[in-house]
Design a protein around this motif. Sequence first.
Motif, mmCIF file in Angstrom:
data_model
loop_
_atom_site.group_PDB
_atom_site.id
_atom_site.type_symbol
_atom_site.label_atom_id
_atom_site.label_comp_id
_atom_site.label_asym_id
_atom_site.label_seq_id
_atom_site.Cartn_x
_atom_site.Cartn_y
_atom_site.Cartn_z
ATOM 1 N N GLU A 32 0.832 -1.202 0.000
ATOM 2 C CA GLU A 32 0.000 0.000 0.000
ATOM 3 C C GLU A 32 0.871 1.259 0.000
ATOM 4 O OE1 GLU A 32 -3.629 2.114 2.541
ATOM 5 O OE2 GLU A 32 -2.473 0.433 3.400
ATOM 6 N N GLY A 33 0.500 2.225 -0.825
ATOM 7 C CA GLY A 33 1.183 3.508 -0.845
ATOM 8 C C GLY A 33 0.577 4.445 0.186
ATOM 9 N N VAL A 34 1.415 4.967 1.069
ATOM 10 C CA VAL A 34 0.922 5.844 2.142
ATOM 11 C C VAL A 34 1.394 7.290 1.949
ATOM 12 C CG1 VAL A 34 0.762 3.970 3.804
ATOM 13 C CG2 VAL A 34 2.903 5.239 3.592
ATOM 14 N N LYS A 35 2.335 7.513 1.050
ATOM 15 C CA LYS A 35 2.842 8.850 0.784
ATOM 16 C C LYS A 35 2.744 9.129 -0.714
ATOM 17 C CE LYS A 35 4.298 9.854 5.013
ATOM 18 N NZ LYS A 35 3.798 11.014 5.799
ATOM 19 N N PHE A 36 2.548 10.404 -1.036
ATOM 20 C CA PHE A 36 2.438 10.804 -2.438
ATOM 21 C C PHE A 36 3.455 11.901 -2.722
ATOM 22 C CE2 PHE A 36 0.697 13.612 -5.749
ATOM 23 C CZ PHE A 36 0.583 12.709 -6.789
ATOM 24 N N CYS A 37 4.269 11.722 -3.775
ATOM 25 C CA CYS A 37 5.265 12.713 -4.190
ATOM 26 C C CYS A 37 4.643 13.557 -5.302
ATOM 27 C CB CYS A 37 6.546 12.041 -4.685
ATOM 28 S SG CYS A 37 7.776 13.235 -5.304
ATOM 29 N N VAL A 38 4.550 14.853 -5.015
ATOM 30 C CA VAL A 38 3.945 15.757 -5.988
ATOM 31 C C VAL A 38 4.793 15.836 -7.249
ATOM 32 C CG1 VAL A 38 3.182 18.135 -6.373
ATOM 33 C CG2 VAL A 38 2.866 17.080 -4.133
ATOM 34 N N ASP A 39 6.119 15.816 -7.076
ATOM 35 C CA ASP A 39 7.016 15.945 -8.235
ATOM 36 C C ASP A 39 6.986 14.692 -9.103
ATOM 37 O OD1 ASP A 39 8.914 18.535 -7.642
ATOM 38 O OD2 ASP A 39 8.261 17.556 -5.809
ATOM 39 N N ASP A 42 3.695 9.968 -7.904
ATOM 40 C CA ASP A 42 3.613 8.550 -7.573
ATOM 41 C C ASP A 42 3.449 8.377 -6.064
ATOM 42 O OD1 ASP A 42 3.852 7.211 -10.103
ATOM 43 O OD2 ASP A 42 5.959 7.838 -10.149
ATOM 44 N N TYR A 43 2.916 7.171 -5.685
ATOM 45 C CA TYR A 43 2.741 6.820 -4.278
ATOM 46 C C TYR A 43 3.896 5.932 -3.832
ATOM 47 C CZ TYR A 43 -2.028 8.608 -4.546
ATOM 48 O OH TYR A 43 -3.118 9.411 -4.684
ATOM 49 N N PHE A 44 4.211 5.983 -2.526
ATOM 50 C CA PHE A 44 5.291 5.190 -1.956
ATOM 51 C C PHE A 44 4.855 4.670 -0.582
ATOM 52 C CE2 PHE A 44 7.269 8.381 -4.671
ATOM 53 C CZ PHE A 44 8.064 7.598 -5.498
ATOM 54 N N CYS A 45 5.342 3.480 -0.230
ATOM 55 C CA CYS A 45 5.091 2.939 1.102
ATOM 56 C C CYS A 45 6.040 3.597 2.106
ATOM 57 C CB CYS A 45 5.262 1.421 1.101
ATOM 58 S SG CYS A 45 6.972 0.896 0.750
ATOM 59 N N LYS A 46 5.916 3.269 3.372
ATOM 60 C CA LYS A 46 6.730 3.894 4.411
ATOM 61 C C LYS A 46 8.214 3.630 4.182
ATOM 62 C CE LYS A 46 3.203 3.744 8.034
ATOM 63 N NZ LYS A 46 2.865 3.241 9.381
ATOM 64 N N LYS A 47 8.537 2.402 3.772
ATOM 65 C CA LYS A 47 9.927 2.038 3.580
ATOM 66 C C LYS A 47 10.509 2.702 2.334
ATOM 67 C CE LYS A 47 12.944 -2.014 3.128
ATOM 68 N NZ LYS A 47 12.985 -3.495 3.085
ATOM 69 N N CYS A 48 9.753 2.664 1.267
ATOM 70 C CA CYS A 48 10.274 3.179 -0.008
ATOM 71 C C CYS A 48 10.333 4.705 -0.042
ATOM 72 C CB CYS A 48 9.426 2.663 -1.175
ATOM 73 S SG CYS A 48 9.573 0.874 -1.441
ATOM 74 N N VAL A 49 9.467 5.372 0.723
ATOM 75 C CA VAL A 49 9.507 6.824 0.731
ATOM 76 C C VAL A 49 10.806 7.319 1.359
ATOM 77 C CG1 VAL A 49 8.421 7.283 2.973
ATOM 78 C CG2 VAL A 49 8.101 8.882 1.069
ATOM 79 N N GLN A 50 11.378 6.533 2.277
ATOM 80 C CA GLN A 50 12.674 6.896 2.859
ATOM 81 C C GLN A 50 13.781 6.758 1.813
ATOM 82 O OE1 GLN A 50 13.216 4.497 6.353
ATOM 83 N NE2 GLN A 50 11.507 5.452 7.466
ATOM 84 N N VAL A 51 13.700 5.680 1.019
ATOM 85 C CA VAL A 51 14.662 5.503 -0.069
ATOM 86 C C VAL A 51 14.526 6.648 -1.079
ATOM 87 C CG1 VAL A 51 15.417 3.982 -1.926
ATOM 88 C CG2 VAL A 51 14.638 3.009 0.250
ATOM 89 N N HIS A 52 13.297 7.002 -1.377
ATOM 90 C CA HIS A 52 13.023 8.093 -2.316
ATOM 91 C C HIS A 52 13.630 9.406 -1.828
ATOM 92 C CE1 HIS A 52 10.498 11.619 -3.333
ATOM 93 N NE2 HIS A 52 10.507 11.105 -4.555
ATOM 94 N N SER A 53 13.521 9.690 -0.548
ATOM 95 C CA SER A 53 14.024 10.953 0.000
ATOM 96 C C SER A 53 15.543 10.988 0.060
ATOM 97 C CB SER A 53 13.453 11.180 1.404
ATOM 98 O OG SER A 53 12.043 11.235 1.361
ATOM 99 N N GLN A 54 16.186 9.802 0.086
ATOM 100 C CA GLN A 54 17.636 9.748 0.164
ATOM 101 C C GLN A 54 18.301 9.918 -1.200
ATOM 102 O OE1 GLN A 54 18.455 6.028 2.071
ATOM 103 N NE2 GLN A 54 17.781 6.734 4.106
ATOM 104 N N VAL A 55 17.538 9.820 -2.251
ATOM 105 C CA VAL A 55 18.084 10.040 -3.589
ATOM 106 C C VAL A 55 18.324 11.537 -3.776
ATOM 107 C CG1 VAL A 55 17.672 9.810 -6.075
ATOM 108 C CG2 VAL A 55 16.878 8.033 -4.481
ATOM 109 N N PRO A 56 19.548 11.958 -4.118
ATOM 110 C CA PRO A 56 19.851 13.404 -4.227
ATOM 111 C C PRO A 56 18.898 14.153 -5.147
ATOM 112 C CG PRO A 56 21.873 12.119 -4.297
ATOM 113 C CD PRO A 56 20.750 11.122 -4.350
ATOM 114 N N VAL A 57 18.527 13.535 -6.258
ATOM 115 C CA VAL A 57 17.660 14.221 -7.209
ATOM 116 C C VAL A 57 16.276 14.474 -6.616
ATOM 117 C CG1 VAL A 57 16.624 14.080 -9.511
ATOM 118 C CG2 VAL A 57 18.923 13.180 -9.114
#
Length: 375
Positions: A32-39, A42-57
Amino acid sequence: MATGGWMNTDILSDEVFDVLCKICKNKDKNTEGVKFCVDCQDYFCKKCVQVHSQVPVCAGHKVLDKSLVTSRISKGLLRAPAERCDRHSHKHIDMYCQNHDNVGCSTCMAVDHRSCQDICYIPEFIQNNTYQSASTEIQTKLKEISKTLAEQVTNFKQDKQRLLKRKAKLLAHIRKFRQEINGQLDKMEKNSIDEIEDKVKHLEDKIEDNLKKLKDNMARVTLANDKLASPNTNQAEVFVHVKIGEDAANVANICIEDNKRKSTGDDIQFQPEKAILTLLEQYKSLGTLPKTPGTLFQIKGKQSICVTDTPQEVATDFINPCCLKDGTIILALRYKNKLKRFHSNNYTITDYPLPGAPLQVCSINAIQVAVTLPS
């Protein structure tokens, strides 16, 4: 016969989620996606949203809770724009000012549109107003503008090429003119040198002539002296030698006295024609560039001042108004024998009487003016 092994239970899961995590979905996982990235949209789960935020871009991406996004969707709202603000790169362009028909981020609105009343969140504005997309019309307009801009770029490039060619011709003209000046200076130099050469030749001939006379007299005096010094018993011959010696001495004395009245070496002076240098110093260049016909003055600034309840005389009888640096305006009244000072800061007018009718008025510094009166 069944054997042991590994099976992806996420795929076999019967649980259905409203939205799935983008990263997990790409890995064939049903999360389940619990977070949404406006840019990224797309939706991300709790674990993947942390990975997403760690990407410099993706470090500056705007991430929202799913509940905020789904609540807006349930209300029929559109997703917020993903376009970032040029001035505030960490912000998204999600606000619209109806007063100025301008979009921007929340910071832009807070800074540039603080006094505006009709500022809306773009998804809400589109939802609450009948809005027809003008995308096709704007695209057509942009294409036309792009074509015009390209034509102007081509024109300016051609102008630059013509300018460079004209520059080459002008520089060649300047160099040719300089060569003509050099040629004339060479002639003047040659004339000066020839004049000195002639003068020196004349003086040199005079010196050589004097030297020849001196050497001839020295030879005659030496010969006469030698003859007198030689022993001689013939008194008649001695008499002749004495007379010849006296004559040689007289001629030599005349030559000596004549040389005393002459300069042993005339000095040659050269006086430069400084008027030539003075004339050249009057010019800063070898020529002038004529003013381009039709050249307009460039306006550096302008200001509109609204004056109410102005006396009728000010509007009809004033001549050449003068503006001081502090914004004060001086009006010269032609038939009233006075100046009027208009204070732009408080919109008041002060009269200054004059002994006669003013002809002209101009500023002489930041706070003073000069007035021309009839004699």
